[in-house]
Design a protein around this motif. Structure first.
Motif, PDB file in Angstrom:
ATOM      1  N   VAL A  90       0.842  -1.186   0.000  1.00 40.01           N
ATOM      2  CA  VAL A  90       0.000   0.000   0.000  1.00 40.01           C
ATOM      3  C   VAL A  90       0.880   1.241   0.000  1.00 40.01           C
ATOM      4  CG1 VAL A  90      -1.928  -1.169   1.140  1.00 40.01           C
ATOM      5  CG2 VAL A  90      -0.213   0.022   2.524  1.00 40.01           C
ATOM      6  N   VAL A  91       0.285   2.362  -0.401  1.00 42.40           N
ATOM      7  CA  VAL A  91       0.999   3.633  -0.441  1.00 42.40           C
ATOM      8  C   VAL A  91       0.413   4.532   0.640  1.00 42.40           C
ATOM      9  CG1 VAL A  91       1.586   5.649  -1.836  1.00 42.40           C
ATOM     10  CG2 VAL A  91       1.381   3.391  -2.920  1.00 42.40           C
ATOM     11  N   LEU A  92       1.250   4.935   1.602  1.00 43.37           N
ATOM     12  CA  LEU A  92       0.793   5.841   2.650  1.00 43.37           C
ATOM     13  C   LEU A  92       0.541   7.222   2.037  1.00 43.37           C
ATOM     14  CD1 LEU A  92       3.145   4.906   5.626  1.00 43.37           C
ATOM     15  CD2 LEU A  92       0.693   4.440   5.411  1.00 43.37           C
ATOM     16  N   SER A  93      -0.622   7.780   2.292  1.00 42.32           N
ATOM     17  CA  SER A  93      -1.008   9.049   1.682  1.00 42.32           C
ATOM     18  C   SER A  93      -0.159  10.217   2.175  1.00 42.32           C
ATOM     19  CB  SER A  93      -2.483   9.338   1.956  1.00 42.32           C
ATOM     20  OG  SER A  93      -3.281   8.362   1.330  1.00 42.32           O
ATOM     21  N   GLU A  94       0.258  10.175   3.409  1.00 39.29           N
ATOM     22  CA  GLU A  94       0.986  11.292   4.005  1.00 39.29           C
ATOM     23  C   GLU A  94       2.320  11.556   3.316  1.00 39.29           C
ATOM     24  OE1 GLU A  94       3.064  12.453   8.249  1.00 39.29           O
ATOM     25  OE2 GLU A  94       1.400  11.043   8.255  1.00 39.29           O
ATOM     26  N   ASN A  95       3.048  10.468   2.988  1.00 33.56           N
ATOM     27  CA  ASN A  95       4.399  10.656   2.443  1.00 33.56           C
ATOM     28  C   ASN A  95       4.698   9.830   1.194  1.00 33.56           C
ATOM     29  OD1 ASN A  95       4.604   8.102   3.497  1.00 33.56           O
ATOM     30  ND2 ASN A  95       5.934   8.682   5.203  1.00 33.56           N
ATOM     31  N   GLU A  96       3.667   9.177   0.641  1.00 35.80           N
ATOM     32  CA  GLU A  96       3.791   8.350  -0.560  1.00 35.80           C
ATOM     33  C   GLU A  96       4.747   7.167  -0.366  1.00 35.80           C
ATOM     34  OE1 GLU A  96       1.777   8.815  -3.368  1.00 35.80           O
ATOM     35  OE2 GLU A  96       0.840  10.169  -1.932  1.00 35.80           O
ATOM     36  N   GLN A  97       4.983   6.775   0.869  1.00 31.41           N
ATOM     37  CA  GLN A  97       5.849   5.633   1.180  1.00 31.41           C
ATOM     38  C   GLN A  97       5.125   4.326   0.873  1.00 31.41           C
ATOM     39  OE1 GLN A  97       6.969   5.428   5.331  1.00 31.41           O
ATOM     40  NE2 GLN A  97       7.750   3.352   5.141  1.00 31.41           N
ATOM     41  N   LEU A  98       5.836   3.400   0.242  1.00 32.97           N
ATOM     42  CA  LEU A  98       5.303   2.063  -0.020  1.00 32.97           C
ATOM     43  C   LEU A  98       5.501   1.226   1.234  1.00 32.97           C
ATOM     44  CD1 LEU A  98       4.044   0.468  -2.394  1.00 32.97           C
ATOM     45  CD2 LEU A  98       6.331  -0.391  -2.877  1.00 32.97           C
ATOM     46  N   LEU A  99       4.456   0.521   1.635  1.00 31.04           N
ATOM     47  CA  LEU A  99       4.494  -0.251   2.874  1.00 31.04           C
ATOM     48  C   LEU A  99       3.862  -1.612   2.642  1.00 31.04           C
ATOM     49  CD1 LEU A  99       5.140   0.262   5.981  1.00 31.04           C
ATOM     50  CD2 LEU A  99       2.707   0.715   6.207  1.00 31.04           C
ATOM     51  N   SER A 100       4.501  -2.665   3.123  1.00 32.80           N
ATOM     52  CA  SER A 100       3.912  -4.010   3.060  1.00 32.80           C
ATOM     53  C   SER A 100       3.024  -4.208   4.270  1.00 32.80           C
ATOM     54  CB  SER A 100       5.011  -5.071   3.049  1.00 32.80           C
ATOM     55  OG  SER A 100       5.650  -5.080   1.815  1.00 32.80           O
ATOM     56  N   ALA A 101       1.836  -4.726   4.020  1.00 29.75           N
ATOM     57  CA  ALA A 101       0.865  -4.934   5.093  1.00 29.75           C
ATOM     58  C   ALA A 101       0.068  -6.195   4.793  1.00 29.75           C
ATOM     59  CB  ALA A 101      -0.072  -3.729   5.193  1.00 29.75           C
ATOM     60  N   PHE A 102      -0.610  -6.688   5.818  1.00 28.05           N
ATOM     61  CA  PHE A 102      -1.547  -7.782   5.571  1.00 28.05           C
ATOM     62  C   PHE A 102      -2.952  -7.218   5.613  1.00 28.05           C
ATOM     63  CE2 PHE A 102      -1.625  -7.880  10.221  1.00 28.05           C
ATOM     64  CZ  PHE A 102      -2.927  -8.223  10.518  1.00 28.05           C
ATOM     65  N   CYS A 103      -3.858  -7.914   4.968  1.00 23.31           N
ATOM     66  CA  CYS A 103      -5.272  -7.558   5.015  1.00 23.31           C
ATOM     67  C   CYS A 103      -6.065  -8.849   4.889  1.00 23.31           C
ATOM     68  CB  CYS A 103      -5.643  -6.558   3.919  1.00 23.31           C
ATOM     69  SG  CYS A 103      -5.555  -7.199   2.237  1.00 23.31           S
TER      70      CYS A 103
END
Length: 164
Positions: A90-103
């Protein structure tokens, strides 16, 4: 070890998730490209709940939470066997950082099942709380739903939003 959880349904709401996992830490709003939000996971109560489906031209907004291992295991128990755990970027809206997450992605889908009114309210309130785009919030608000005739369950579900 900490894990990142991308919530796009009722767990976007801090009231909802903190009632389940009081120590969860909100990281921020994120986008998942290539998917769309749906309310067609068939729940044990016969209603629809949120899931995501691949769709090249869409995106899903949600909230990223940081969980420890115990919280993640607790959430797996809560969400249950009708969801599979998926790992997404996913892309964090605040800083456009790509982050791996589970869902959680539904493994039991019913295109006819509708969510209960209180469930849509959980998702809608979470989207408002996260300050998602207005058109996205409106699409959640306008989701077709059915009234839950179990008044006790409805009252229990909605009273978490009354606590401060």
């Amino acid at each position: 070890m900490t894990q990142y959880y991308f919530s796009f349904g009722s767990n976007m709401s801090a009231h909802r998730l903190k009632a389940r996992l009081p120590d969860a830490k909100r990281i921020g709003v994120a986008r998942l490209h290539g998917y769309e939000l749906a309310f067609d996971m068939l729940s044990l109560d016969g209603s629809g709940k949120c899931t995501i489906h691949p769709h090249d031209e869409r995106l899903v907004y949600g909230v990223v939470w940081q969980l420890n291992v115990e919280e993640q295991e607790q959430l797996h128990r809560i969400e249950g066997p009708r969801y599979d755990v998926a790992h997404v970027d996913v892309v964090l809206s605040e800083n456009e950082q790509l982050l791996s997450a589970f869902c959680y992605v539904a493994n039991t889908v019913d295109k006819v099942a509708l969510p209960f009114d209180w469930y849509v309210q959980h998702v809608h309130l979470g989207a408002q709380e996260a300050n998602l785009p207005k058109t996205y919030i409106e699409s959640i608000k306008n989701q077709a739903s059915v009234e839950d005739l179990n008044r006790e369950r409805r009252q229990h579900e909605m009273q978490i939003h009354l606590k401060e």
